[in-house]
Design an enzyme around this catalytic site. Structure first.
Site, PDB file in Angstrom:
ATOM      1  N   CYS A  56       1.089  -1.314  -0.308  1.00 38.85           N
ATOM      2  CA  CYS A  56       0.489  -0.009   0.473  1.00 38.85           C
ATOM      3  C   CYS A  56       0.740   1.423   0.442  1.00 38.85           C
ATOM      4  O   CYS A  56       2.088   1.690   0.771  1.00 38.85           O
ATOM      5  CB  CYS A  56      -0.838   0.178   1.521  1.00 38.85           C
ATOM      6  SG  CYS A  56      -1.733   1.039   1.727  1.00 38.85           S
ATOM      7  N   CYS A  57       0.880   2.175  -0.992  1.00 42.03           N
ATOM      8  CA  CYS A  57       1.241   2.994  -1.102  1.00 42.03           C
ATOM      9  C   CYS A  57       0.371   4.439  -0.882  1.00 42.03           C
ATOM     10  O   CYS A  57      -1.336   3.890  -0.073  1.00 42.03           O
ATOM     11  CB  CYS A  57       2.063   3.764  -1.679  1.00 42.03           C
ATOM     12  SG  CYS A  57       1.295   3.621  -3.982  1.00 42.03           S
ATOM     13  N   ALA A  58       0.443   5.418  -1.146  1.00 42.20           N
ATOM     14  CA  ALA A  58      -0.531   6.764  -1.259  1.00 42.20           C
ATOM     15  C   ALA A  58      -1.587   6.417  -2.189  1.00 42.20           C
ATOM     16  O   ALA A  58      -3.070   6.761  -1.526  1.00 42.20           O
ATOM     17  CB  ALA A  58       0.039   8.311  -1.281  1.00 42.20           C
TER      18      ALA A  58
ATOM     19  N   SER B  60       4.181   1.760  -4.815  1.00 45.47           N
ATOM     20  CA  SER B  60       3.242   0.179  -4.389  1.00 45.47           C
ATOM     21  C   SER B  60       4.633  -0.406  -5.615  1.00 45.47           C
ATOM     22  O   SER B  60       4.828  -2.033  -5.796  1.00 45.47           O
ATOM     23  CB  SER B  60       2.303   0.027  -3.881  1.00 45.47           C
ATOM     24  OG  SER B  60       1.525   1.115  -4.661  1.00 45.47           O
TER      25      SER B  60
ATOM     26  N   TYR C 298      -3.354   4.067  -0.027  1.00 45.20           N
ATOM     27  CA  TYR C 298      -4.309   4.889   0.972  1.00 45.20           C
ATOM     28  C   TYR C 298      -5.686   5.051   1.135  1.00 45.20           C
ATOM     29  O   TYR C 298      -6.377   5.555   1.653  1.00 45.20           O
ATOM     30  CB  TYR C 298      -3.350   5.047   2.014  1.00 45.20           C
ATOM     31  CG  TYR C 298      -3.925   6.336   3.136  1.00 45.20           C
ATOM     32  CD1 TYR C 298      -4.156   5.367   4.539  1.00 45.20           C
ATOM     33  CD2 TYR C 298      -3.602   7.656   3.002  1.00 45.20           C
ATOM     34  CE1 TYR C 298      -4.945   5.950   5.870  1.00 45.20           C
ATOM     35  CE2 TYR C 298      -4.922   7.831   4.616  1.00 45.20           C
ATOM     36  CZ  TYR C 298      -4.755   6.848   5.648  1.00 45.20           C
ATOM     37  OH  TYR C 298      -5.167   7.729   7.011  1.00 45.20           O
TER      38      TYR C 298
END
Length: 364
Positions: free
Chosen positions: A96-98, A104, A125
């Site tokens: 998971c990234c922003a 990711s 996220y």
């Protein structure tokens, strides 16, 4: 085997306590994260800041190239080993990234090169966060019953015993008063809201829910504030008020604030450092309301607190604390809560002892 390369069923992921390998920078993670997430960043805060500046000045290609230069060699290998270990520990986890973008995908590709096929959260996220916000708004529309009562009435315990009870103070890691902090630091506002959303989703999923049972709280619980959609519904909700004898309330407070907190501090820090932390905790709680007490009364109660601590240290007795706790309840906490309750008198649907309220709840 089901293709897990990208995940979009966000509610299902949250309900399942899906492990998340969050590759955002530490500062992003601290500002808000999902329950069950572990932070193993692709870039640290300073690296992310440098890449962001490069992006603004030179564009995406230059920023990407800088990122690769910053995260290379030994650093690259160390972080890769951490991601591999996390996936081996949580084989059902997701990256998971922003926003489900470059970070990711880069980590996913590097893991694939080592033979690990780790899926990622499409939308990242931000998508999970929006799901949490929407879930809280939707579930807050269900009927709510509040449990009220003066400090020491056992409200939190009563809420916890209800299958449809939501322990807001437990989620906030704070008991609401100036003495309310625990040994666990409070989460960021966004992380608290995310945790609340997941709790609501879980309770709603495991039963046919007629209503929520919540403790009658103010707008804030320590540093966290309740989502406005929930707060608005609570302001109109019916209230069952616990009215236990004063002596029983004192015993609950003795157990919670003097016996248990002393135990928790000494267990965490050892006898000497734990005692100092416990003493500081009680002094801080009193200091926080000094203006409302008046400086002279605050000084008097502080002297009494010091004597009580000396007695507890020498003999183990907590009786001396009653000499400052009783006036604190009579002069500050009880009048304040009764004033607040008077403004909501029309919402009161039941009054009784703790056991009577518990029996009334079962009959509903």
């Amino acid at each position: 085997m089901q293709d897990r390369q990208k995940a979009q069923d966000y509610r299902a992921l949250l309900l399942a306590d899906t492990p998340l390998i969050d590759v955002r920078a530490p500062i992003e993670f601290e500002q808000g994260a999902m329950p069950g997430a572990i932070n193993l960043p692709l870039m640290m805060d300073d690296e992310r800041a440098a890449v962001g500046t490069c992006y603004k000045r030179q564009g995406a290609d230059a920023a990407l190239a800088l990122g690769h230069r910053l995260v290379c060699g030994d650093i690259d290998q160390q972080r890769l080993e951490a991601w591999k270990a996390a996936y081996q520990r949580f084989p059902n986890g997701y990256l998971c990234c922003a926003r489900g973008g470059q970070r990711s995908h880069i980590v996913q590709r590097w893991l694939q090169e080592t033979g690990i096929d780790c899926p990622l959260i499409e939308g990242g996220y931000k998508a999970l966060r929006q799901t949490a916000i929407q879930a809280t708004w939707q579930l807050a529309q269900k009927p709510i019953l509040l449990i009220g009562g003066c400090t020491g009435s056992g409200k939190t315990q009563l809420v916890r015993q209800q299958p449809n009870g939501v322990d807001l103070e437990g989620l906030a890691r704070h008991r609401g008063s100036s003495f309310g902090r625990t040994l666990n630091p409070q989460l960021s506002q966004a992380s608290f809201e995310n945790k609340l959303a997941v709790e609501l989703l879980k309770i709603n999923a495991r039963q046919t829910l007629k209503r929520w049972v919540l403790e009658d709280e103010g707008r804030t619980i320590g540093a966290n504030h309740l989502p406005e959609c929930l707060r608005e519904r609570m302001a109109q909700a019916p209230i069952a008020v616990v009215e236990d004898p004063f002596a029983l309330r004192l015993e609950r407070l003795r157990e919670e604030y003097f016996i248990r907190m002393h135990h928790d501090f000494t267990h965490a820090y050892g006898d000497e450092a734990g005692w100092q932390a416990y003493s500081k905790y009680l002094h801080h709680g009193l200091f926080a309301i000094r203006r409302r007490l008046g400086l002279q009364r605050f000084a008097e109660l502080t002297d009494t607190l010091d004597r009580a601590l000396a007695e507890q240290l020498s003999s183990g007795s907590t009786d001396g604390h009653m000499a400052w706790l009783v006036p604190l309840l009579n002069e500050y906490y009880d009048p304040m809560y009764r004033y607040q309750l008077e403004k909501k008198a029309a919402n009161i649907v039941f009054r009784g002892t703790w056991q009577e309220v518990a029996n009334w709840l079962k009959a509903q």
